[in-house]
Design an enzyme around this catalytic site. Structure first.
Site, short mmCIF file in Angstrom:
data_model
loop_
_atom_site.label_atom_id
_atom_site.label_comp_id
_atom_site.label_asym_id
_atom_site.label_seq_id
_atom_site.Cartn_x
_atom_site.Cartn_y
_atom_site.Cartn_z
N GLU A 1 0.82 -1.20 0.00
CA GLU A 1 0.00 0.00 0.00
C GLU A 1 0.87 1.26 0.00
O GLU A 1 1.94 1.27 0.62
CB GLU A 1 -0.91 0.00 1.23
CG GLU A 1 -1.73 -1.28 1.37
CD GLU A 1 -2.44 -1.41 2.71
OE1 GLU A 1 -2.65 -0.38 3.38
OE2 GLU A 1 -2.77 -2.55 3.09
N GLU B 1 -9.94 5.50 2.73
CA GLU B 1 -10.26 4.70 3.91
C GLU B 1 -10.21 5.59 5.14
O GLU B 1 -9.34 6.45 5.25
CB GLU B 1 -9.28 3.54 4.07
CG GLU B 1 -9.51 2.69 5.31
CD GLU B 1 -8.47 1.58 5.47
OE1 GLU B 1 -8.61 0.78 6.42
OE2 GLU B 1 -7.53 1.53 4.66
#
Length: 433
Positions: A237, A348
């Site tokens: 990520e 997120e």
């Protein structure tokens, strides 16, 4: 002031003084953390035993610097010899030879940092403003402090994401993005049946409001492989995030993350554990990004590319105008040692439901997707790397947002931005409770 478990335990006078000064510093945290909307570090007593453990951990990850740089935002950037960086402490990397450069995806030219290409990232991080740079042969590492560790749930949890719980009712064809432990998303993603060797996108950067110290707001790319409902999920990520718990402020920061066991025991943010190998001497992972986008005004975006080097097998990351930042060694992974099976792009947040209701932590700009350019957050020019090491535009994506009253997403396509989407939201509002 400290609490000692055994009366016979003996402590040095310098450590007692250190304990005393830590408490004083914690009382003055609101002064030390300037430019934030919240006082993220609060007064708390620290036992000498715990302080010893924290100091030992900090000694392991804060390597002796060749040069130290004081950033205008209060960060301390240590220029550490590249062979002394934390990554190489990993047991699997004991004999690891640092890779100098990968094979770039076809059609991509590596930035040689001469001429205009260097301008793409040179002033994107706050610590660059004083004009000092880390010398060649070193890498810049943001120094971790006692404050940073004390904001975490525990020393074990410092620098790690909480695992996301996966309810049995989740959609079989959807990625592992269902709500769990307060995690909420607004993402676009590829199908889970193809082989993926990387991804790229350009995303604009904001400074979203985060209500609680243990919440965060981020925008990132995920490259995934493994079982979404088991303990062997591999994830790479990278993107930008606002995390008061991790950094002690509300500034957006460049970050990386990895795990090879569904966020359970392996992996961490940035360079807070052994793993990610940094190669560039002028980009500090975990350092603040500046300037950022403003509502109905100038938009600032960054481009991130993640791909698997077809020769050595390491997963590389480039930032801005194809500037190599570093890589995740293939040895860290199980499934990703071969290839990825899914890519996600998007936002997120963590919603702790403080006071029994959804918090007002923003995703992206804090505005819904329908507000469009200059107001909502975006990802544009979505691409994936295929088995031929070629970047290909993404034409077919799926989108998902768990609660569209809090955060939503809208995708589209045009010739200039290719496949793109707007996403985000304000969190708590009359429709999001």
């Amino acid at each position: 002031m400290g609490v000692v478990g055994r009366k016979t335990r003996r402590f040095s006078f310098p450590l007692l003084l250190l304990n005393f000064f830590v408490v004083l510093l914690l009382q003055r945290a609101a002064v030390l953390v300037s430019g934030t909307r919240l006082n993220y570090t609060k007064y708390r007593q620290v036992s000498i035993l715990r302080l010893e453990r924290i100091q030992k951990h900090l000694e392991n990850i804060n390597k002796p610097p060749v040069l130290t740089i004081q950033s205008p935002d209060g960060d301390i950037i240590d220029c550490v010899h590249k062979r002394k960086q934390p990554a190489l402490d990993h047991p699997l990397l004991k004999n690891h030879k640092i890779q100098k450069a990968p094979i770039m995806p076809k059609g991509i030219t590596r930035n040689n940092e001469k001429g205009r290409g260097r301008d793409a990232w040179e002033y994107w991080q706050t610590w660059h403003r004083n004009g000092t740079r880390c010398p060649k042969g070193t890498v810049p590492i943001r120094r971790s402090t006692v404050h940073d560790v004390l904001r975490a749930k525990s020393l074990y949890h410092f620098g790690k994401k909480q695992p996301r719980m996966i309810p049995l009712s989740r959609r079989i064809d959807a990625p592992d993005v269902v709500t769990g432990n307060g995690h909420e998303h607004a993402i676009a993603y590829t199908g889970s049946s193809s082989e993926v060797y990387g991804a790229r996108a350009t995303m604009n950067v904001w400074d979203p409001s985060v209500q609680e110290v243990n919440e965060f707001s981020l925008s990132q790319i995920w490259v995934l492989s493994g079982s979404f409902d088991g303990s062997d999920l591999n994830s790479i990520e990278a993107g930008w995030q606002v995390s008061p718990e991790l950094y002690g402020d509300s500034r957006p920061r460049l970050f990386t993350y990895w795990t090879s066991d569904s966020y359970q025991a392996t992996g961490c943010y940035n360079l807070l554990c052994a793993g990610f190998v940094q190669t560039h001497n002028r980009i500090a992972i975990g350092a603040a990004i500046s300037p950022v986008s403003s509502y109905a005004a100038t938009q600032y975006d960054i481009t991130i590319l993640i791909w698997k080097d077809p020769k050595v097998g390491n997963w590389w990351m480039s930032f801005g105008d194809n500037t190599l930042v570093g890589y995740w060694p293939a040895e860290l992974f199980t499934h990703l040692a071969q290839h990825g099976t899914m890519v996600e792009w998007g936002g997120e947040v963590v919603n702790t439901r403080a006071n029994g209701q959804h918090t007002s932590t923003h995703m992206g700009s804090g505005h819904f997707a329908g507000d469009g350019f200059g107001k909502a957050s975006y990802f544009r020019n979505l691409e994936i790397v295929d088995s031929d090491n070629s970047l290909s535009p993404v034409h077919n994506i799926l989108t998902l947002a768990e609660n569209t009253n809090c955060y939503d997403i809208r995708s589209s396509y045009n010739n200039q931005w290719g496949t793109y989407f707007y996403y985000g939201g304000p969190g708590n509002n009359p429709e999001c409770l």
